[in-house]
Design an enzyme around this catalytic site. Structure first.
Site, PDB file in Angstrom:
ATOM      1  CG  ASN A   9      -1.904   1.022   1.315  1.00 33.66           C
ATOM      2  OD1 ASN A   9      -1.886   1.947   0.499  1.00 33.66           O
ATOM      3  ND2 ASN A   9      -2.804   0.924   2.265  1.00 33.66           N
ATOM      4  NE  ARG A  90      -6.551   0.838   0.151  1.00 30.31           N
ATOM      5  CZ  ARG A  90      -6.959   1.266   1.312  1.00 30.31           C
ATOM      6  NH1 ARG A  90      -6.184   1.164   2.354  1.00 30.31           N
ATOM      7  NH2 ARG A  90      -8.142   1.792   1.452  1.00 30.31           N
ATOM      8  NE  ARG A 240      -9.742  11.907   3.416  1.00 30.85           N
ATOM      9  CZ  ARG A 240      -9.757  10.630   3.054  1.00 30.85           C
ATOM     10  NH1 ARG A 240     -10.696  10.181   2.252  1.00 30.85           N
ATOM     11  NH2 ARG A 240      -8.830   9.803   3.486  1.00 30.85           N
TER      12      ARG A 240
END
Ligand code: ADP
Length: 399
Positions: A9, A90, A240
């Site tokens: 990843n 990923r 976020r």
């Protein structure tokens, strides 16, 4: 022949990796490199019973991947000796192109690069990681497993934004979702645990981590999800905004010094729970909350408020709900968030078994037998899911 799969990843300043023996589905080693590009960058490698952390000063991703290989050599297992069947990567954004995992060739890699416009923080570093591993392991097959594939077949009305048709088509503006690897893994497990033979199993999975999202699933197939064109939409997250009026973007562009890049940074990295109370890590937020911080209290209320709104919407969209499943860092480890969310659903008959919620561990049911909806906690294992999908794709293409 080796059944070992290395799961990678690769992020903008970090790499996470896991080595799994897929004969037995056992984890042989895992680790991470952090702060790539900075003198203080370090690697943490865990194998057998040992965990080591070393300063490495990796100036770029190539140096970071070389440090990973050295760590395997030095602390085991030595990849040259144990062998690698494949590398599973990923990849966050597969958009409307990848309905499932893909064996990496030139064309697939090119598309992953092209899709980085829709996931600038993710696809670029992921594609770079794939290229580096191709140089370091030229003979080893590599597979890309996409976070969007689970949502590829969302019903059209869930996938479509009410944006002028020609613009949506020309620029590919649709709900692609994200975190699909986790939603699929967890949803399937909950269904195995709780679904009744011959009946539809309607479930909402809440993946609550640094990034947070939820999905609605009928018989473990996705019918809705909160992330959209990019992983910015939906729930309130660590840093976020999640849902926010899109007019706020043009408003700031016209009336503040923010540039488009500045707004991207503001909405992705300086907002969410951190923007509201100064901390993004829920462990720190909980300490502030317990100490009576007004900002932390509001941040937690906004976080749960949004979650409850999505639960209500998906419950109605599915025409009922059989299970509500919590997963990821916060979902698995913060019982107070589970209590607050379930408490808001009490008028609809949701009732927790607080002992199991507060003191239980592992995959489990945390609702009381009287609850109208089963509430579960299930550990997400995205690494295992990527390794399984990699293994299955290779066996299907008999490599
Ligand atoms: P990511 O999206 O980076 O994979 P995680 O799923 O690891 O994030 O979730 C990170 C969040 O989960 C943080 O807010 C952190 O506080 C919380 N968290 C992770 N582990 C624990 C734990 N053992 N106890 C309490 N909170 C935890």
């Amino acid at each position: 022949m080796s059944e070992n799969i290395l799961v990678v990843n690769s992020g903008s300043s970090s790499i996470k990796y896991q080595l799994l023996d897929m004969g037995e589905e056992t984890l042989l080693a895992k680790g991470s490199v952090e702060k790539i590009g900075q003198p203080c960058s370090k690697i943490t490698h865990k194998s057998a019973d040992k965990e080591v952390t070393k300063q490495i000063g990796a100036g770029d991703h190539f140096a970071a991947f070389e440090a990973v290989l050295e760590a395997f050599k030095e602390f085991g297992p030595d990849l040259d000796k144990v062998g690698l069947k494949a590398i599973g990567n990923r990849v966050v954004q597969g958009a409307g192109i990848f309905p499932g995992p893909a064996l990496i060739d030139k064309e697939v890699l090119k598309k992953i690069w092209e899709l980085s416009v829709l996931a600038p923080l993710h696809n670029g570093p992921e594609a770079r990681g794939i290229e580096i591993m191709q140089r370091l392991f030229p003979q080893t097959p590599q597979v890309a497993v996409f976070d969007t594939s689970f949502f590829f077949h969302l019903p059209q009305e869930a996938r479509t934004y009410a944006l002028k048709k020609e613009v949506a088509e020309r620029y590919g503006i649709y709900r692609y979702g994200a975190h699909g690897i986790s939603h699929e893994f967890v949803g399937a497990k909950a269904r195995l645990m709780e679904a009744k033979e011959g009946e539809d199993f309607r479930q909402i999975v809440l993946h609550l981590g640094n990034g947070s999202s939820c999905s609605a699933q009928v018989n473990a197939k996705a019918v809705e999800t909160s992330m959209g064109l990019t992983p910015l939409e939906g729930l309130v997250m660590g840093t976020r905004t999640g849902d926010i009026d899109p007019a706020s973007v043009t408003y700031l562009l016209k009336n503040s010094p923010y540039t488009p890049e500045g707004i991207e940074e503001l909405y992705n990295k300086e907002s969410g729970i951190k923007g509201l109370c100064g901390e993004s890590d829920m462990r720190k937020v909980k300490r502030l909350y317990d100490a009576g911080s007004k900002d932390a209290l509001l941040a937690v209320r906004v976080f749960c408020h949004r979650i409850v709104s999505y639960i209500g919407a998906y419950w109605a969209q599915m025409g009922g709900l059989d299970a509500l499943t919590f997963t990821a860092g916060i979902g698995e480890n913060q019982p107070f968030i589970r209590s607050l969310v379930a408490g808001r659903l009490a008028p609809f008959g949701v009732k927790l078994n607080e002992e199991s919620n507060l003191e239980g561990s592992g995959d489990r049911l945390i609702s009381s037998p009287a609850s109208s909806v089963k509430v579960l906690v299930i550990h997400t294992d995205e690494g295992l899911s990527i390794a399984r999908q990699t293994r299955d794709l290779l066996s299907a293409s008999s490599l």
